[in-house]
Design an enzyme around this catalytic site. Structure first.
Site, PDB file in Angstrom:
ATOM      1  N   TYR A  40       0.861  -1.192   0.000  1.00 21.52           N
ATOM      2  CA  TYR A  40       0.000   0.000   0.000  1.00 21.52           C
ATOM      3  C   TYR A  40       0.892   1.235   0.000  1.00 21.52           C
ATOM      4  CZ  TYR A  40      -3.302   3.553   1.719  1.00 21.52           C
ATOM      5  OH  TYR A  40      -4.051   4.692   1.873  1.00 21.52           O
ATOM      6  N   ASP A  66       9.379   2.776  -0.982  1.00 24.11           N
ATOM      7  CA  ASP A  66       8.396   3.466  -0.145  1.00 24.11           C
ATOM      8  C   ASP A  66       8.718   3.140   1.318  1.00 24.11           C
ATOM      9  OD1 ASP A  66       4.722   3.471   0.130  1.00 24.11           O
ATOM     10  OD2 ASP A  66       6.336   4.424   1.293  1.00 24.11           O
ATOM     11  N   LYS A  85       5.027   9.406   8.303  1.00 21.80           N
ATOM     12  CA  LYS A  85       4.921   8.866   9.664  1.00 21.80           C
ATOM     13  C   LYS A  85       5.999   9.436  10.597  1.00 21.80           C
ATOM     14  CE  LYS A  85       2.659   4.722   7.861  1.00 21.80           C
ATOM     15  NZ  LYS A  85       1.290   4.755   8.394  1.00 21.80           N
TER      16      LYS A  85
END
Ligand code: KE4
Length: 449
Positions: free
Chosen positions: A165, A260, A288
């Site tokens: 994702y 990623d 994050k």
């Protein structure tokens, strides 16, 4: 750091439930109210408990390893805001940095020295990043990195992997099509065939399939984007040689390799997954932890690529709150503390013990499982394992996971609300809390067995 899949043998479960009776009345009322104004009552679907059933808890505050919800439940938190809270919730120095920055204004729409200081910190921590652009989320980072790869190569197709994702940009909300060519088909209403047809979905950890694809279409592929350690199908480490194969194929065919590291950056190691596996991506995306819990993301890498980005180059990307002074202050302080305190050996040891304890508890209960971990991100799969791809992960027992999740909630432990997420341990999770969690899991798993 260690990578392992464990399903050991063990002693008997010792039930423990020292928490006051779990209450949820106020959260249920708050959820009903939230649903009147926000779709599904949440601002991100992952929070809605759809994967585990029931209704979400509304949080009042958090400190260190704990969440405190509006019904007065105190919960040992293993979501950590889905990764950012590696230092624990409300770390004083981070809060002070946020308050100090905010007292000087919350946004200027003009450059600040703090953005350059954060950029320097990131580049010093991840040497593959020579230049970067700050944005406000992981989605913005990945969306922009793919656009940059396409703009720099002049190619349209790109490769992602099933079970990975990368946020909710249209070209990423794509499922593997039925066609053998793995061409994407929309995975959400509102995503068009046009934006899906250039997305190629491949099986994770399958270097042979990737090599076959590049042999056929390599000259048309702008980039590969992947999670170097997958968190979004549960924790799935790369198999030996997989990341290296992606690197070699990109080199051979002139494609851009994008790691990623929104989840793994500053998580699995200070320098992210790329520092563990020794594979240098062309671009890295971050989110994050890099924002210390504030809205901040980044994409960066080779300077020759980044210089394609407007206004240095012609690839458009912009954002009102990109490099926001409050968010960058939180990010800088977080990374400074991580570099100074190096919590990684501690995080590795605590998470290894947690994984060992969960596995022993599941084995004692006769529950089919495996534990997969890299550093302080980990998943207990209700699947005998190993889980190396989405085909494996999707076979996990989701129903059993839901019962495990709620059993732990009632024992004061808040695990990620999906089998297909990783749990995160923070620097504030003490050995005592890890043992308390293991005891709670023994009690829950014994009921499931
Ligand atoms: P955001 O746009 O949510 O900041 O980042 C998207 C993203 C990109 N790349 C990776 C590897 C990610 O894990 C994410 C977001 N992760 C999910 C949880 N696994 C965020 C939780 C949510 O969507 O609420």
């Amino acid at each position: 750091m260690s990578i392992n899949t464990t399903s050991g043998t063990s002693n008997t479960a010792t039930p423990s439930n020292t928490q006051p009776e779990f209450q949820q009345q106020r959260s249920l009322a708050a959820f009903d109210k939230a649903c009147s104004r926000m779709p599904g009552g949440v601002n991100s679907p992952a929070r809605a408990f759809g994967a585990v059933g029931g209704k979400p808890l509304f949080i009042e505050r958090a400190k260190g390893p704990y969440l405190y919800d509006i019904d007065g439940n105190r919960l040992i938190d293993y979501i950590g805001s889905w990764g950012p809270m590696i230092l624990g919730h409300a770390r004083e120095e981070v809060i002070e940095a946020i308050v100090s920055a905010a007292s000087r204004g919350t946004s200027y729409g003009a450059p600040t020295e703090g953005e350059s200081e954060l950029a320097e910190l990131i580049c010093a921590t991840m040497p593959s990043i020579e230049k970067l652009r700050l944005v406000s989320s992981g989605t913005e980072a990945t969306m922009s990195a793919i656009r940059l790869a396409r703009g720099a190569t002049g190619r349209e197709k790109f490769v992602k992997f099933a079970g990975n994702y990368h946020g909710h940009a249209d070209c990423l909300l794509v499922a593997a099509g039925s066609s053998a060519a793995n061409l994407g088909v929309p995975d959400s209403p509102g995503v068009t065939e046009g934006t899906s047809r250039d997305t190629i979905i491949m099986p994770y950890n399958n270097a042979a399939a990737l090599e076959e694809l590049f042999a056929e279409q390599g000259s048309k592929i702008a980039c590969i984007i992947l999670e170097p350690v997958v968190g979004n199908m549960g924790c799935v480490p790369p198999q030996p040689g997989f990341l290296q194969a992606a690197r070699q194929l990109c080199d051979k065919h002139g494609s851009v390799l994008i790691f990623d590291e929104v989840m793994t950056g500053f998580r699995v190691a200070l320098g992210g997954a790329q520092s563990i596996y020794g594979v240098r991506p062309d671009l890295t995306t971050l989110g994050k932890i890099v924002g210390g819990g504030m809205p901040l993301g980044a994409y960066g890498g080779r300077a020759d690529l980044m210089d394609h980005v407007l206004p240095a180059g012609k690839v458009f990307q912009a954002g009102t709150l990109s490099g926001n002074p409050v968010a960058t202050a939180a990010g800088r302080k977080t990374i400074e503390l991580l570099r100074k305190e190096n919590p990684y050996p501690y995080l590795d040891a605590q998470t290894a013990r947690l994984g060992e304890g969960l596995s022993q508890a599941a084995t004692a209960a006769g529950v089919d499982h495996c534990v997969q971990r890299v550093g302080s991100m980990m998943t207990l799969f209700f699947h005998s394992g190993p889980v190396v791809s989405w085909d494996d992960a999707s076979q996990a027992d989701r129903k059993r996971f839901g019962k495990y999740f709620w059993g732990l909630i009632h024992r004061g432990v808040y695990m990620p609300c999906s089998q297909f997420e990783a749990l995160f341990v923070s620097a504030t999770h003490t050995p005592e809390l890890i043992e308390q969690t293991i005891d709670a899991a023994k009690s829950v798993l014994a009921e499931l067995g």
